[in-house]
Design an enzyme around this catalytic site. Structure first.
Site, PDB file in Angstrom:
ATOM      1  N   GLY A  10      -2.555 -10.493  -3.278  1.00  0.00           N
ATOM      2  CA  GLY A  10      -3.751 -10.453  -2.426  1.00  0.00           C
ATOM      3  C   GLY A  10      -4.993 -10.692  -3.258  1.00  0.00           C
ATOM      4  N   GLU A 103       0.950  -5.246  -8.494  1.00  0.00           N
ATOM      5  CA  GLU A 103       2.295  -4.744  -8.760  1.00  0.00           C
ATOM      6  C   GLU A 103       3.373  -5.848  -8.751  1.00  0.00           C
ATOM      7  OE1 GLU A 103       3.333  -2.226  -5.575  1.00  0.00           O
ATOM      8  OE2 GLU A 103       5.188  -1.551  -6.525  1.00  0.00           O
ATOM      9  N   ILE A 127      -7.142  -4.017  -5.003  1.00  0.00           N
ATOM     10  CA  ILE A 127      -8.138  -3.123  -4.411  1.00  0.00           C
ATOM     11  C   ILE A 127      -7.518  -1.747  -4.175  1.00  0.00           C
ATOM     12  CG2 ILE A 127      -9.450  -5.004  -3.331  1.00  0.00           C
ATOM     13  CD1 ILE A 127      -8.280  -3.942  -0.613  1.00  0.00           C
ATOM     14  N   ASP A 128      -6.171  -1.687  -4.168  1.00  0.00           N
ATOM     15  CA  ASP A 128      -5.498  -0.422  -3.861  1.00  0.00           C
ATOM     16  C   ASP A 128      -5.553   0.596  -5.003  1.00  0.00           C
ATOM     17  OD1 ASP A 128      -4.865  -1.617  -1.513  1.00  0.00           O
ATOM     18  OD2 ASP A 128      -2.726  -1.827  -1.899  1.00  0.00           O
ATOM     19  N   MET A 170      -7.378  -0.286   3.848  1.00  0.00           N
ATOM     20  CA  MET A 170      -6.159  -0.730   3.172  1.00  0.00           C
ATOM     21  C   MET A 170      -5.624   0.376   2.272  1.00  0.00           C
ATOM     22  SD  MET A 170      -6.433  -4.771   2.415  1.00  0.00           S
ATOM     23  CE  MET A 170      -6.109  -5.937   3.745  1.00  0.00           C
ATOM     24  N   GLU A 222      -3.820   2.366   5.864  1.00  0.00           N
ATOM     25  CA  GLU A 222      -2.854   1.601   6.674  1.00  0.00           C
ATOM     26  C   GLU A 222      -1.413   2.088   6.473  1.00  0.00           C
ATOM     27  OE1 GLU A 222      -2.787  -2.483   5.252  1.00  0.00           O
ATOM     28  OE2 GLU A 222      -2.627  -1.800   3.190  1.00  0.00           O
ATOM     29  N   HIS A 272      -9.206  -7.359   5.946  1.00  0.00           N
ATOM     30  CA  HIS A 272      -9.542  -8.195   4.786  1.00  0.00           C
ATOM     31  C   HIS A 272     -11.019  -8.206   4.431  1.00  0.00           C
ATOM     32  CE1 HIS A 272      -5.534  -9.576   5.976  1.00  0.00           C
ATOM     33  NE2 HIS A 272      -5.362  -9.686   4.682  1.00  0.00           N
ATOM     34  N   GLN A 274     -12.452  -5.820   3.363  1.00  0.00           N
ATOM     35  CA  GLN A 274     -12.482  -5.014   2.131  1.00  0.00           C
ATOM     36  C   GLN A 274     -12.185  -5.827   0.878  1.00  0.00           C
ATOM     37  OE1 GLN A 274     -10.173  -1.064   3.148  1.00  0.00           O
ATOM     38  NE2 GLN A 274      -9.666  -2.701   4.566  1.00  0.00           N
ATOM     39  N   ARG A 275     -11.545  -6.974   1.057  1.00  0.00           N
ATOM     40  CA  ARG A 275     -11.155  -7.772  -0.108  1.00  0.00           C
ATOM     41  C   ARG A 275     -12.095  -8.944  -0.352  1.00  0.00           C
ATOM     42  NH1 ARG A 275      -4.873  -8.323   0.709  1.00  0.00           N
ATOM     43  NH2 ARG A 275      -5.348 -10.515   0.909  1.00  0.00           N
TER      44      ARG A 275
HETATM   45  O1  F6P Z   1      -2.146  -5.122  -2.187  1.00  0.00           O
HETATM   46  C1  F6P Z   1      -3.402  -5.101  -1.657  1.00  0.00           C
HETATM   47  C2  F6P Z   1      -3.371  -5.116  -0.169  1.00  0.00           C
HETATM   48  O2  F6P Z   1      -4.723  -5.161   0.130  1.00  0.00           O
HETATM   49  C3  F6P Z   1      -2.647  -3.986   0.565  1.00  0.00           C
HETATM   50  O3  F6P Z   1      -3.394  -2.813   0.726  1.00  0.00           O
HETATM   51  C4  F6P Z   1      -2.342  -4.625   1.886  1.00  0.00           C
HETATM   52  O4  F6P Z   1      -1.244  -3.998   2.517  1.00  0.00           O
HETATM   53  C5  F6P Z   1      -2.026  -6.005   1.498  1.00  0.00           C
HETATM   54  O5  F6P Z   1      -2.796  -6.300   0.347  1.00  0.00           O
HETATM   55  C6  F6P Z   1      -2.283  -7.010   2.574  1.00  0.00           C
HETATM   56  O6  F6P Z   1      -2.014  -8.262   2.080  1.00  0.00           O
HETATM   57  P1  F6P Z   1      -1.955  -9.602   2.915  1.00  0.00           P
HETATM   58  O7  F6P Z   1      -3.361 -10.060   3.050  1.00  0.00           O
HETATM   59  O8  F6P Z   1      -1.179 -10.559   2.089  1.00  0.00           O
HETATM   60  O9  F6P Z   1      -1.324  -9.299   4.225  1.00  0.00           O
END
Ligand code: F6P
Length: 342
Positions: A10, A103, A127-128, A170, A222, A272, A274-275
């Protein structure tokens, strides 16, 4: 040396700051050349790359996302994946690789080093904030600030309408964003993946908050789950690493609270948001320092390592350590946030 750079998993605010630091120090100070692989492990797997020099990294420090693109490609799920990556790197004259990821990306990076002898250095991002080898990952601080601002805004509308407002943030396996944003934003309940919650107890907190004449804000990660579980999630989509696509607990809880308390309840899923966007100063500095230490490690041939924050210092740790254990929210920190519930 000719060094490849990739960003996997992500996206996360600060990825471009790492790339910039790696290239600026690597090219200008150490005289290396760089290759930017596209979309995480898909790049080296399919030999999809682009030149990556100082001109390409100018102006990217405050930019969100990643100029290299990202994906959740798992090299071990592809036929002959590790061998193809090694052959493609050799053919392109790439001596080693810097992989920036969470991870899954780092888990694959670690295996490519230990099982297939690939020369790699890792940089932790998510971000986690759930990687055990580092005190903080970049991207976390930005996500927490975005969630905190959302909570601040929701407080005023919750009070105006006498509603229960739920904010879903998230956090798949760890409730770091929920706890930090909830503490910073004055949440009246924080629900995290580390401990199952009891819906009746949450409703009790809702009642207590209304009794104080203010309306409650509930922050839910989540990955948080009620005791006894939620209705079946069996048909949820999964990614190449087998992770279920999450999201839904906030809306489920909305229905439960409204049904049990009779109070109008609404959920906001930040997702998203948050990202995305520009990283905070903390994340820009941390990402930059990770990048500088990662290129030093590659220059010195310290392959199989990862840059990590320990206290205020950046240290190199073994990649195997990076993904050995999930860093979850400790009981004591959760207990500190509980003081403000209700
Ligand atoms: O690993 C970071 C994360 O933001 C998780 O908290 C979340 O479950 C996941 O990415 C969501 O990812 P994607 O955008 O690929 O669905």
């Amino acid at each position: 040396m000719r060094i490849g750079v990739l960003t996997g998993g992500g996206d996360c605010p600060g990825l471009n700051a790492v790339i910039r630091a790696v290239v600026r120090k690597g090219a200008e100070v150490q005289g290396h050349e760089f290759v930017g692989y596209r979309d995480g492990w898909r790049g080296p797997l399919e030999d999809d790359r682009r030149p990556l020099g100082v001109p390409e990294v100018r102006g990217i420090l405050p930019r969100g996302g990643t100029i290299l693109g990202s994906s959740r490609t798992n090299p071990f799920a592809a036929d002959g994946g590790p061998e193809r990556i090694a052959a493609n790197m050799e053919a392109a004259g790439v001596d080693g690789l810097i992989a920036i990821g969470g991870e899954d990306t780092l888990g694959a990076t670690s295996r490519l080093h230990s099982e297939h002898g690939l020369d790699v250095v890792g940089v932790p991002k998510t971000i986690d904030n759930d990687l055990s080898a580092t005190d903080y990952t970049f991207g976390f601080d930005t996500a927490v600030n975005i969630a905190m601002e959302a909570i601040d805004r929701l407080h005023t509308t919750a009070d105006s309408h006498h509603r229960v407002l739920i904010v879903e943030v998230m956090g798949r396996n760890a409730g770091w964003i929920a706890v930090h944003a909830g503490l910073a934003g004055g949440a009246n309940a924080i629900l995290v993946p580390e401990r199952e919650f009891d819906v009746d107890a949450v409703c009790e907190l809702v009642g207590r908050r209304f009794a104080s004449r203010f309306a409650p804000i509930i922050v839910v990660a989540e990955g948080a789950r009620p005791r006894g579980g939620m209705p079946s999630e069996d048909d949820a989509k999964t990614d190449a690493f087998g992770h279920v696509r999450l999201g839904g607990v906030g809306h489920w809880l909305e229905g439960e609270i409204e049904r049990r308390t009779g109070k109008e309840t609404r959920a906001t899923v930040l997702g998203h948001v948050q990202r995305g966007g520009t990283p905070t100063a903390f994340d820009r500095v941390l990402a930059t320092r990770f990048g500088l230490h990662a290129i030093d490690a590659a220059s010195e041939g310290r392959w199989g390592t990862m840059a990590a924050l320990r206290g205020t210092d950046i240290k190199l740790v073994a990649l195997t350590e990076a993904t050995a254990e999930l860093k979850t929210v400790p009981e004591e920190l959760y207990a500190e946030s509980e003081v403000f519930f209700g």
